[in-house]
Write an enzyme that holds these catalytic residues in place. Sequence first.
Site, PDB file in Angstrom:
ATOM      1  N   ASP A   1      -3.001  33.036  55.871  1.00  0.00           N
ATOM      2  CA  ASP A   1      -2.825  32.881  57.304  1.00  0.00           C
ATOM      3  C   ASP A   1      -1.514  33.604  57.632  1.00  0.00           C
ATOM      4  O   ASP A   1      -0.675  33.826  56.756  1.00  0.00           O
ATOM      5  CB  ASP A   1      -2.756  31.395  57.658  1.00  0.00           C
ATOM      6  CG  ASP A   1      -2.510  31.175  59.132  1.00  0.00           C
ATOM      7  OD1 ASP A   1      -3.222  31.789  59.950  1.00  0.00           O
ATOM      8  OD2 ASP A   1      -1.602  30.392  59.468  1.00  0.00           O
TER       9      ASP A   1
ATOM     10  N   GLN B   1      -5.693  34.743  66.615  1.00  0.00           N
ATOM     11  CA  GLN B   1      -4.775  35.311  67.595  1.00  0.00           C
ATOM     12  C   GLN B   1      -5.317  35.062  69.001  1.00  0.00           C
ATOM     13  O   GLN B   1      -5.655  35.983  69.744  1.00  0.00           O
ATOM     14  CB  GLN B   1      -4.552  36.804  67.323  1.00  0.00           C
ATOM     15  CG  GLN B   1      -3.772  37.080  66.061  1.00  0.00           C
ATOM     16  CD  GLN B   1      -2.369  36.515  66.135  1.00  0.00           C
ATOM     17  OE1 GLN B   1      -1.656  36.684  67.112  1.00  0.00           O
ATOM     18  NE2 GLN B   1      -1.949  35.821  65.069  1.00  0.00           N
ATOM     19  N   SER B   2      -5.396  33.780  69.364  1.00  0.00           N
ATOM     20  CA  SER B   2      -5.943  33.414  70.674  1.00  0.00           C
ATOM     21  C   SER B   2      -5.065  33.891  71.820  1.00  0.00           C
ATOM     22  O   SER B   2      -5.507  33.911  72.969  1.00  0.00           O
ATOM     23  CB  SER B   2      -6.149  31.903  70.767  1.00  0.00           C
ATOM     24  OG  SER B   2      -4.911  31.229  70.833  1.00  0.00           O
TER      25      SER B   2
ATOM     26  N   ASP C   1       0.824  33.309  60.960  1.00  0.00           N
ATOM     27  CA  ASP C   1       1.864  32.502  61.596  1.00  0.00           C
ATOM     28  C   ASP C   1       1.993  31.156  60.889  1.00  0.00           C
ATOM     29  O   ASP C   1       1.040  30.397  60.807  1.00  0.00           O
ATOM     30  CB  ASP C   1       1.537  32.302  63.079  1.00  0.00           C
ATOM     31  CG  ASP C   1       1.396  33.625  63.829  1.00  0.00           C
ATOM     32  OD1 ASP C   1       2.154  34.562  63.508  1.00  0.00           O
ATOM     33  OD2 ASP C   1       0.529  33.719  64.715  1.00  0.00           O
TER      34      ASP C   1
END
Length: 178
Positions: free
Chosen positions: A17, A61-62, A19
């Site tokens: 992942d 990455q919304s 972040d």
Amino acid sequence: MPESLSSHPPRPALFLDRDGVLNEDHGYVYRWEDFRWIPGAREVVAAFNRAGWLVIVVTNQSGVGRGFYSEDAVNALHARMAEDLASSGAHIDAFYYAPHHPDAPVEAYRHPDPPLRKPNPGMILQALQDWPIDRDASLLIGDKPSDLEAALRAGIKGVLFEGGDLRQFLADEALLPQ
């Protein structure tokens, strides 16, 4: 899978992942000037590179779907990450990101259950198609239960990283290659 990769024997992959695992998660990190590596993250990437593993980033990455930043901004940040890693002799083989979200105000990125967005396994499954990966020997490191759910649904071992020094964490878990 790219033609040049189809003849390669399967290798284990380290799925990361982004972040909260590779970089400090300040919420919607998309600019290099806001990016800070997690302690030990670059060393982990280099160690897995040296051990012959593929290193693949899978990141929700919304912020794209929410209209906070563009896909170009995501790609530009990933390019800067790659440049910075190269300066320390490390590399990420591929970046996969999921810009969709069920509540995205940007209609093009709105989907009721985005197949790429973790906890769905879409990014991992795409990487398994794109690369010669030994699924059974692979590992995902995430900082949220949704990361581990995606790994489970893709048939990959998942490990929860709750912060600190990533290299030391993997060494303590006996997961760092020698």
